[in-house]
Design an enzyme around this catalytic site. Structure first.
Site, PDB file in Angstrom:
ATOM      1  N   LYS A 193     -11.346   6.568 -36.448  1.00 51.70           N
ATOM      2  CA  LYS A 193     -10.963   5.313 -35.795  1.00 51.70           C
ATOM      3  C   LYS A 193      -9.557   4.888 -36.204  1.00 51.70           C
ATOM      4  CE  LYS A 193     -15.804   3.943 -35.469  1.00 51.70           C
ATOM      5  NZ  LYS A 193     -16.919   3.199 -36.083  1.00 51.70           N
ATOM      6  N   GLN A 233     -18.611  -0.836 -40.947  1.00 51.51           N
ATOM      7  CA  GLN A 233     -19.251   0.431 -40.611  1.00 51.51           C
ATOM      8  C   GLN A 233     -20.681   0.468 -41.156  1.00 51.51           C
ATOM      9  OE1 GLN A 233     -17.830   3.023 -38.738  1.00 51.51           O
ATOM     10  NE2 GLN A 233     -19.891   3.875 -38.787  1.00 51.51           N
ATOM     11  N   ASP A 287     -17.287  -4.642 -31.881  1.00 42.35           N
ATOM     12  CA  ASP A 287     -18.478  -3.831 -31.624  1.00 42.35           C
ATOM     13  C   ASP A 287     -19.401  -4.517 -30.621  1.00 42.35           C
ATOM     14  OD1 ASP A 287     -18.289  -1.402 -32.961  1.00 42.35           O
ATOM     15  OD2 ASP A 287     -19.075  -2.188 -34.848  1.00 42.35           O
TER      16      ASP A 287
END
Length: 297
Positions: free
Chosen positions: A52, A96, A119
């Site tokens: 990412k 994460q 997200d």
């Protein structure tokens, strides 16, 4: 001939189209910023955040990475979240998963500023998605929609079977596909571990999305002739390879491609799209927070 849907190519096109929006924001003094937070030393998670951050560098997003010892207290993580919420240079961020066992991940999500929740997991953002007013579409479901669009697959009026009911993929994708929208208007069946006669449901579908986390659960006998198959699963199974394993999806690829009109491979299908849509959401967040209008792909 069955079309093998190239997620790498579609994701690359989206990243390329995002660069103009990123340049517009940067020229206005608001370079988009994305932070990743990793608590612990899970190797797979480390790989994901590295990818990412590399994506950010490639397109001109200011990437910030924060690592927290896996044994640290929940308050340590919460303080990091509060700092990121207050940082005007960070327009979006994610924690994460998985987090260590002593951390309540739902509480982590609730503490993230919904405007920076790229997200799309915060309860406020979930509610907005269900109501048809999404701030951010979750990255994997949005990526699936973009893959279908790039392949020329119409969802309007289509029968879609989603295998899996996770908060990350199954539920949000089902909600997106039933929306009154050009990339929605589908009739959706959601299947799961308690579904009886799964094969009947999948064979009746024009589009099958496998997102259950069970290696090669769905084979060609469970796919209707000419259906489109999107395999979200990524499963590590033992194999006689240099690494000792291989990655397979939730679909048995070789048999399914014999009957499908189009199918995503694993790897190289949905995975690259998830990361591309994270960049998309970051740019959208930066635009909303700064008031600088941009064109998104």
């Amino acid at each position: 001939m069955t079309e093998i849907i190239d997620g790498n190519a579609v994701a690359g096109q989206i990243r390329a189209e995002l660069t103009g929006a990123i340049e517009t924001l940067t020229d206005a003094g608001s370079q988009p910023g994305l932070a990743t937070v990793l608590m612990g030393d899970d190797p797979a998670s480390q790989t994901y955040v590295n990818m990412k951050q590399r994506d950010c560098e490639e397109v001109g997003i200011d990437g910030v990475h924060v690592e927290i010892d896996g044994g640290a207290s929940a308050e340590t993580l919460y303080e990091t979240i509060a700092d990121l919420n207050d940082d005007p240079d960070v327009h979006g961020y994610l924690v994460q998963s998985p987090v260590p066992d002593h951390i309540d991940y739902r509480e982590v999500i609730r503490r993230i500023d919904p405007a920076k929740d790229v997200d799309g997991f915060h309860p406020e953002n979930v509610g907005r998605l269900v109501a048809g007013d999404a701030r951010f579409r979750p990255c994997t479901p949005h990526g699936v929609q973009k893959l279908l669009e790039a392949t020329g697959v119409e969802t309007e009026g289509a029968d879609v079977t989603v295998v899996g009911r996770s908060d990350i993929v199954g539920k949000p994708l089902a909600n997106l596909l039933i929306q009154k929208a050009d990339d929605g208007n589908a009739t959706v069946t959601v299947c799961h571990s308690r579904t009886e006669d799964l094969a009947t449901k999948t064979r009746a579908a024009d589009i099958v999305v496998a997102a259950c986390g069970v290696p090669e659960l769905i084979d060609g006998s469970m796919i209707g002739e000419g259906a489109v198959v999107v395999d979200v699963g990524v499963n590590r199974v033992d194999a006689d390879t240099e690494k000792g394993y291989e990655l397979v999806g939730d679909v048995e690829f070789e048999s399914a491609k014999e009957v499908a009109s189009a199918i995503t491979p694993v790897p190289g299908g949905v995975g690259p799209m998830t990361r591309a849509m994270l960049l998309y959401n970051t740019v959208a967040a930066a635009s909303a927070q700064t008031g600088v209008d941009v064109d998104l792909p």
